[in-house]
Each structure stands twice: as structure tokens, then as C-alpha cells.
Design a protein around this motif. Structure first.
Motif, PDB file in Angstrom:
ATOM      1  N   VAL A  57       0.836  -1.203   0.000  1.00 34.29           N
ATOM      2  CA  VAL A  57       0.000   0.000   0.000  1.00 34.29           C
ATOM      3  C   VAL A  57       0.869   1.251   0.000  1.00 34.29           C
ATOM      4  N   ALA A  58       1.948   1.262   0.787  1.00 30.29           N
ATOM      5  CA  ALA A  58       2.852   2.416   0.833  1.00 30.29           C
ATOM      6  C   ALA A  58       3.526   2.646  -0.515  1.00 30.29           C
ATOM      7  N   ARG A  59       3.881   1.583  -1.212  1.00 31.57           N
ATOM      8  CA  ARG A  59       4.507   1.717  -2.540  1.00 31.57           C
ATOM      9  C   ARG A  59       3.545   2.418  -3.503  1.00 31.57           C
ATOM     10  N   ILE A  60       2.296   1.971  -3.531  1.00 36.42           N
ATOM     11  CA  ILE A  60       1.303   2.581  -4.421  1.00 36.42           C
ATOM     12  C   ILE A  60       1.048   4.038  -4.010  1.00 36.42           C
ATOM     13  N   ALA A  61       0.958   4.306  -2.705  1.00 39.18           N
ATOM     14  CA  ALA A  61       0.738   5.673  -2.224  1.00 39.18           C
ATOM     15  C   ALA A  61       1.874   6.596  -2.664  1.00 39.18           C
ATOM     16  N   GLY A  62       3.105   6.121  -2.589  1.00 42.83           N
ATOM     17  CA  GLY A  62       4.250   6.923  -3.017  1.00 42.83           C
ATOM     18  C   GLY A  62       4.203   7.236  -4.502  1.00 42.83           C
ATOM     19  N   ILE A  63       3.844   6.249  -5.299  1.00 44.64           N
ATOM     20  CA  ILE A  63       3.733   6.458  -6.748  1.00 44.64           C
ATOM     21  C   ILE A  63       2.637   7.485  -7.043  1.00 44.64           C
ATOM     22  N   MET A  64       1.493   7.322  -6.407  1.00 46.22           N
ATOM     23  CA  MET A  64       0.396   8.267  -6.607  1.00 46.22           C
ATOM     24  C   MET A  64       0.785   9.678  -6.181  1.00 46.22           C
ATOM     25  N   ALA A  65       1.497   9.791  -5.074  1.00 47.65           N
ATOM     26  CA  ALA A  65       1.905  11.102  -4.564  1.00 47.65           C
ATOM     27  C   ALA A  65       2.839  11.811  -5.530  1.00 47.65           C
ATOM     28  N   ALA A  93      16.975  -5.976  11.923  1.00 44.22           N
ATOM     29  CA  ALA A  93      18.001  -5.707  12.937  1.00 44.22           C
ATOM     30  C   ALA A  93      17.882  -4.299  13.527  1.00 44.22           C
ATOM     31  N   THR A  94      17.543  -3.315  12.693  1.00 39.23           N
ATOM     32  CA  THR A  94      17.455  -1.928  13.170  1.00 39.23           C
ATOM     33  C   THR A  94      16.016  -1.472  13.402  1.00 39.23           C
ATOM     34  N   HIS A  95      15.053  -2.314  13.044  1.00 45.28           N
ATOM     35  CA  HIS A  95      13.617  -1.988  13.140  1.00 45.28           C
ATOM     36  C   HIS A  95      13.259  -0.794  12.269  1.00 45.28           C
ATOM     37  N   ARG A  96      13.917  -0.672  11.145  1.00 52.89           N
ATOM     38  CA  ARG A  96      13.685   0.448  10.236  1.00 52.89           C
ATOM     39  C   ARG A  96      13.202  -0.040   8.882  1.00 52.89           C
ATOM     40  N   VAL A  97      12.449   0.831   8.237  1.00 49.96           N
ATOM     41  CA  VAL A  97      12.102   0.623   6.836  1.00 49.96           C
ATOM     42  C   VAL A  97      12.738   1.775   6.069  1.00 49.96           C
ATOM     43  N   LEU A  98      13.637   1.451   5.143  1.00 51.95           N
ATOM     44  CA  LEU A  98      14.248   2.457   4.278  1.00 51.95           C
ATOM     45  C   LEU A  98      13.387   2.558   3.025  1.00 51.95           C
ATOM     46  N   ILE A  99      12.926   3.764   2.758  1.00 53.47           N
ATOM     47  CA  ILE A  99      12.106   4.026   1.572  1.00 53.47           C
ATOM     48  C   ILE A  99      12.956   4.803   0.583  1.00 53.47           C
ATOM     49  N   THR A 100      13.024   4.316  -0.648  1.00 54.46           N
ATOM     50  CA  THR A 100      13.774   4.992  -1.705  1.00 54.46           C
ATOM     51  C   THR A 100      12.822   5.237  -2.869  1.00 54.46           C
ATOM     52  N   ALA A 101      12.658   6.504  -3.228  1.00 50.00           N
ATOM     53  CA  ALA A 101      11.776   6.876  -4.339  1.00 50.00           C
ATOM     54  C   ALA A 101      12.609   7.521  -5.439  1.00 50.00           C
ATOM     55  N   THR A 102      12.433   7.041  -6.661  1.00 48.17           N
ATOM     56  CA  THR A 102      13.123   7.595  -7.815  1.00 48.17           C
ATOM     57  C   THR A 102      12.081   7.987  -8.855  1.00 48.17           C
ATOM     58  N   VAL A 103      12.230   9.213  -9.366  1.00 48.90           N
ATOM     59  CA  VAL A 103      11.283   9.747 -10.344  1.00 48.90           C
ATOM     60  C   VAL A 103      12.068  10.225 -11.556  1.00 48.90           C
ATOM     61  N   ALA A 119       8.601   9.734  -1.347  1.00 48.22           N
ATOM     62  CA  ALA A 119       9.212   9.117  -0.162  1.00 48.22           C
ATOM     63  C   ALA A 119       8.444   9.486   1.099  1.00 48.22           C
ATOM     64  N   SER A 120       8.058  10.753   1.216  1.00 49.42           N
ATOM     65  CA  SER A 120       7.322  11.225   2.397  1.00 49.42           C
ATOM     66  C   SER A 120       5.969  10.544   2.520  1.00 49.42           C
ATOM     67  N   THR A 121       5.255  10.466   1.419  1.00 45.98           N
ATOM     68  CA  THR A 121       3.915   9.870   1.443  1.00 45.98           C
ATOM     69  C   THR A 121       3.987   8.374   1.712  1.00 45.98           C
ATOM     70  N   ALA A 122       4.966   7.705   1.161  1.00 49.36           N
ATOM     71  CA  ALA A 122       5.130   6.280   1.460  1.00 49.36           C
ATOM     72  C   ALA A 122       5.393   6.084   2.949  1.00 49.36           C
ATOM     73  N   ALA A 123       6.222   6.946   3.536  1.00 52.72           N
ATOM     74  CA  ALA A 123       6.509   6.850   4.976  1.00 52.72           C
ATOM     75  C   ALA A 123       5.253   7.111   5.802  1.00 52.72           C
ATOM     76  N   LEU A 124       4.488   8.122   5.439  1.00 52.38           N
ATOM     77  CA  LEU A 124       3.242   8.414   6.152  1.00 52.38           C
ATOM     78  C   LEU A 124       2.255   7.255   6.031  1.00 52.38           C
ATOM     79  N   THR A 125       2.265   6.593   4.897  1.00 52.68           N
ATOM     80  CA  THR A 125       1.361   5.453   4.699  1.00 52.68           C
ATOM     81  C   THR A 125       1.773   4.277   5.569  1.00 52.68           C
ATOM     82  N   VAL A 126       3.082   4.032   5.702  1.00 56.46           N
ATOM     83  CA  VAL A 126       3.524   2.985   6.633  1.00 56.46           C
ATOM     84  C   VAL A 126       3.019   3.316   8.033  1.00 56.46           C
ATOM     85  N   TYR A 127       3.165   4.578   8.439  1.00 59.66           N
ATOM     86  CA  TYR A 127       2.658   4.982   9.762  1.00 59.66           C
ATOM     87  C   TYR A 127       1.160   4.696   9.862  1.00 59.66           C
TER      88      TYR A 127
END
Length: 160
Positions: A57-65, A93-103, A119-127
Motif C-alpha cells: 500500500v505504501a509503494r502505491i501511495a508513493g507512486i500516486m503522490a 536488525a534496526t527496526h527500520r524501513v528504508l524508503i527509496t523513491a526515484t522519479v 518518499a514522504s507519502t510512502a513513509a506516512l502510509t507505513v505509519y
């Protein structure tokens, strides 16, 4: 310090006139980090969220954003985006999700804002997808990593 391009001679905000610029291939990559607790990371990786697959869902949200950036950021030009990728890499190991967006685009102005918005919208969607598990999730380090094209050429973030 260079002149701010979104201010006219009187200091008023305005949209930059790019009509005299040449079309060039342009690309920008931005990242964001979502910090989770161990418990939230376990739920994310096990796929046990009531709302569904948070990463998909976050991937699609980032693309749409990326495609809607000019509707969200007042002085951005609408662009003919030719490619958007949003990758989400969970690290247990770090409890992190790294989001990388390329346009990518071919046009008269760059796609930095589109990559940052993706990238911001994908992160907000994960939240949003994970907030029932952990309301203390942190979104950090939203930043441009690289841009290519245009008069200023290539820029890459230096390693610290």
C-alpha cells in the motif's frame, strides 16, 4: 548565496517561468526512514495487519503522490512523469524501513519535489497502516539523495 527563484523582484512568491529552458532527461532519488519498535517490525514482516500489506500500500501511495506533487506543493510545475519507483526495505536488525523513491521525466524542470513527496507519502502510509500496533513510530531523514539533468547537472549527497 544565490537568489531564491520562487520570489520575484518585490519578494512575492511566484511560479518560475521555465518556458525558455530546454527539455532534458531528469531524475531524482529521495529517501525516508521509518523507525519501528521490534514488536511493530515483527507484525509488519509477518503480514498480520488488519489493513493489509503495509509495504504494498505504501509503494502505491508513493507512486500516486509523485504524480500529484504539483497539486500539493503550491509552486511546483505539473510534469509529464515517465517513471516512478518506490522501494521499501525493512531491516529487522534496526527496526527500520528504508524508503527509496526515484522519479524520472523529460522536461524543462527537475523532479526533486516529486521524489521527496513520494518518499514522504510512502513513509506516512507505513505509519497509517501500522499506527494500531505502535503510535510511537518515527519518520526521519526525508532527504534528496541525487538529482540528474538540467543546467546544474548531477548532484549527489555526500557521505558523512
Amino acid at each position: 548565496m544565490s537568489k531564491l527563484t520562487h520570489l520575484d523582484e518585490a519578494g512575492h512568491a511566484h511560479m518560475v517561468d521555465v518556458s525558455g529552458k530546454s527539455d532534458t532527461d531528469r531524475m531524482a532519488t529521495a529517501t525516508a526512514i521509518v523507525q519501528l519498535t521490534q514488536a511493530a517490525m515483527d507484525v509488519l514482516l509477518e503480514g498480520n495487519l488488519k489493513k493489509g500489506d503495509a509495504l504494498a500500500v505504501a509503494r502505491i501511495a508513493g507512486i500516486m503522490a509523485a504524480k500529484k506533487t504539483s497539486e500539493l506543493i503550491p509552486l511546483c510545475h505539473p510534469l509529464p512523469i515517465t517513471k516512478v519507483t518506490v522501494d521499501l526495505e525493512p531491516d529487522r536488525a534496526t527496526h527500520r524501513v528504508l524508503i527509496t523513491a526515484t522519479v524520472k521525466t523529460r522536461g524543462q524542470t527537475g523532479v526533486e519535489m516529486e521524489a521527496l513527496t513520494a518518499a514522504s507519502t510512502a513513509a506516512l502510509t507505513v505509519y497509517d497502516m501500522m499506527k494500531a500496533v505502535d503510535k510511537g513510530i518515527t519518520i526521519a531523514s526525508i532527504q534528496l539523495e541525487e538529482k540528474q539533468g538540467g543546467k546544474s547537472g548531477t548532484w549527489r549527497r555526500s557521505a558523512l
